[in-house]
Design a protein around this motif. Structure first.
Motif, PDB file in Angstrom:
ATOM      1  N   PRO A 148      13.651  30.509  78.934  1.00 17.31           N
ATOM      2  CA  PRO A 148      14.289  31.539  78.108  1.00 17.31           C
ATOM      3  C   PRO A 148      13.356  32.736  77.929  1.00 17.31           C
ATOM      4  O   PRO A 148      12.147  32.568  77.718  1.00 17.31           O
ATOM      5  N   LEU A 149      13.913  33.924  78.023  1.00 18.52           N
ATOM      6  CA  LEU A 149      13.098  35.138  77.906  1.00 18.52           C
ATOM      7  C   LEU A 149      12.472  35.279  76.525  1.00 18.52           C
ATOM      8  O   LEU A 149      11.509  36.020  76.354  1.00 18.52           O
ATOM      9  N   SER A 150      13.001  34.567  75.554  1.00 18.88           N
ATOM     10  CA  SER A 150      12.467  34.637  74.190  1.00 18.88           C
ATOM     11  C   SER A 150      11.261  33.717  73.980  1.00 18.88           C
ATOM     12  O   SER A 150      10.652  33.728  72.903  1.00 18.88           O
ATOM     13  N   ALA A 202       2.421  33.103  88.362  1.00 16.57           N
ATOM     14  CA  ALA A 202       1.953  34.228  87.534  1.00 16.57           C
ATOM     15  C   ALA A 202       2.849  35.447  87.712  1.00 16.57           C
ATOM     16  O   ALA A 202       3.206  36.120  86.731  1.00 16.57           O
ATOM     17  N   MET A 203       3.233  35.734  88.942  1.00 17.86           N
ATOM     18  CA  MET A 203       4.100  36.884  89.191  1.00 17.86           C
ATOM     19  C   MET A 203       5.469  36.703  88.535  1.00 17.86           C
ATOM     20  O   MET A 203       6.023  37.640  87.948  1.00 17.86           O
ATOM     21  N   ALA A 204       6.027  35.500  88.611  1.00 18.92           N
ATOM     22  CA  ALA A 204       7.337  35.245  88.016  1.00 18.92           C
ATOM     23  C   ALA A 204       7.312  35.424  86.506  1.00 18.92           C
ATOM     24  O   ALA A 204       8.322  35.802  85.901  1.00 18.92           O
ATOM     25  N   LEU A 205       6.165  35.171  85.890  1.00 19.04           N
ATOM     26  CA  LEU A 205       6.050  35.281  84.433  1.00 19.04           C
ATOM     27  C   LEU A 205       5.825  36.709  83.962  1.00 19.04           C
ATOM     28  O   LEU A 205       5.801  36.961  82.759  1.00 19.04           O
ATOM     29  N   SER A 206       5.679  37.648  84.886  1.00 13.72           N
ATOM     30  CA  SER A 206       5.438  39.034  84.485  1.00 13.72           C
ATOM     31  C   SER A 206       6.626  39.637  83.731  1.00 13.72           C
ATOM     32  O   SER A 206       6.481  40.637  83.030  1.00 13.72           O
ATOM     33  N   ASN A 207       7.803  39.007  83.849  1.00 16.13           N
ATOM     34  CA  ASN A 207       8.994  39.509  83.163  1.00 16.13           C
ATOM     35  C   ASN A 207       9.138  38.968  81.743  1.00 16.13           C
ATOM     36  O   ASN A 207      10.088  39.340  81.038  1.00 16.13           O
ATOM     37  N   TYR A 208       8.234  38.110  81.317  1.00 17.86           N
ATOM     38  CA  TYR A 208       8.347  37.477  80.001  1.00 17.86           C
ATOM     39  C   TYR A 208       7.448  38.198  79.002  1.00 17.86           C
ATOM     40  O   TYR A 208       6.223  38.074  79.047  1.00 17.86           O
ATOM     41  N   ASP A 209       8.067  38.934  78.087  1.00 14.95           N
ATOM     42  CA  ASP A 209       7.320  39.785  77.161  1.00 14.95           C
ATOM     43  C   ASP A 209       6.448  38.994  76.204  1.00 14.95           C
ATOM     44  O   ASP A 209       5.416  39.501  75.726  1.00 14.95           O
ATOM     45  N   LYS A 239       8.132  24.116  74.155  1.00  8.91           N
ATOM     46  CA  LYS A 239       8.381  24.681  72.833  1.00  8.91           C
ATOM     47  C   LYS A 239       7.566  25.953  72.629  1.00  8.91           C
ATOM     48  O   LYS A 239       6.545  26.176  73.301  1.00  8.91           O
ATOM     49  N   ASP A 240       8.018  26.771  71.691  1.00 13.91           N
ATOM     50  CA  ASP A 240       7.275  27.981  71.342  1.00 13.91           C
ATOM     51  C   ASP A 240       5.851  27.642  70.914  1.00 13.91           C
ATOM     52  O   ASP A 240       5.587  26.595  70.297  1.00 13.91           O
ATOM     53  N   ASN A 241       4.934  28.539  71.241  1.00 16.30           N
ATOM     54  CA  ASN A 241       3.526  28.482  70.834  1.00 16.30           C
ATOM     55  C   ASN A 241       2.721  27.394  71.550  1.00 16.30           C
ATOM     56  O   ASN A 241       1.589  27.112  71.159  1.00 16.30           O
TER      57      ASN A 241
END
Length: 249
Positions: free
Chosen positions: A110-112, A125-132, A89-91
């Motif tokens: 989800p990118l959101s 960690a590298m895979a998460l670099s695309n998640y703003d 979940k978020d947060n």
């Protein structure tokens, strides 16, 4: 019955039943318990079973390096990852260690998603670099190349300062009675610490890892909150559900 034939029957029983008891095998195969114990010892030496006090358990899939595992059972691992996303979940503060199934999970988030992820796995960690909207905190240590995770005293000391909402644990072997285990003692110690600093623990487990055991115990099986797995026999599912684990298959 020849020894080789008898040992093949033991392996057949073990594959179907996941665990064999020496006294029971003695009756089923009409030989002494000493003969069965010698058979189990030979099969254990060959890496075909894992001896325990009363009999033997299945061994898990072969231990291979991370890059090789990336090409094994990908469709199954992706399906497990998609089921696990419902629990994120978020947060949340997420603690994610190594494993190819964990990497599939991260690649399908989800990118959101808005979350904080703490990991000792450079590929994660590298895979998460695309998640703003995901803050990534990398835990240091000595890189264990076989699993592509950082391990050691520095890793454990950093974990002492962390409290995670959900730990997503990579699994090598799990048995409902013996617990979660792994070949490497250093990795076992880090995983144990991760369990202790997390409110809930989730694991995605392919069926070939269920009811198997390795040399170093991480924690009891009921340390898991959620077990995401493939379709398994009802009696196998019940073994884990009876431990209070939420089993999703």
């Amino acid at each position: 019955m020849l020894k080789e034939e008898r040992q093949q029957k033991i392996l057949h029983f073990l594959n179907d039943e996941h665990k064999v008891i020496a006294s029971d095998l003695s009756k089923r195969l009409s030989v002494s318990e000493d003969t069965i114990r010698r058979d189990l010892k030979e099969l254990d030496t060959q890496g075909l079973v894992k001896r325990v006090h009363s009999g033997a358990l299945r061994v898990g899939p072969p231990v291979v390096d991370f890059s090789t595992r990336q090409n094994i059972s990908n469709e199954v691992k992706i399906n497990l990852a998609l089921k696990a996303i419902d629990f994120i979940k978020d947060n949340m503060v997420l603690l994610i260690d190594g494993g190819t199934t964990n990497l599939h999970l991260v690649n399908n988030l989800p990118l959101s998603l808005k979350a904080t992820v703490i990991t000792n796995s450079p590929p994660i960690a590298m895979a998460l670099s695309n998640y703003d909207y995901v803050e990534v905190n990398m835990i240091g240590g000595t890189l264990f190349k076989e699993s592509m995770v950082n391990l050691g005293i520095d890793t454990v000391e950093t974990l002492n300062m962390i409290r995670a909402d959900l730990y997503i644990m990579g699994i090598y072997n799990i048995d409902p009675h013996i617990g979660i285990s792994i070949p490497s003692i250093s990795e076992a110690l880090v995983k144990r610490k991760m369990v202790s600093v997390s409110t809930e623990v989730l694991a995605m487990v392919t069926s070939d890892k269920l009811d198997t055991v390795s040399n170093h115990i991480v924690c009891p099986s009921d340390s898991l909150t959620y077990l995401i797995t493939e379709h398994v026999k009802p009696d196998v599912k019940a073994l884990y559900a009876n431990k209070g684990i939420n089993v999703v298959d």
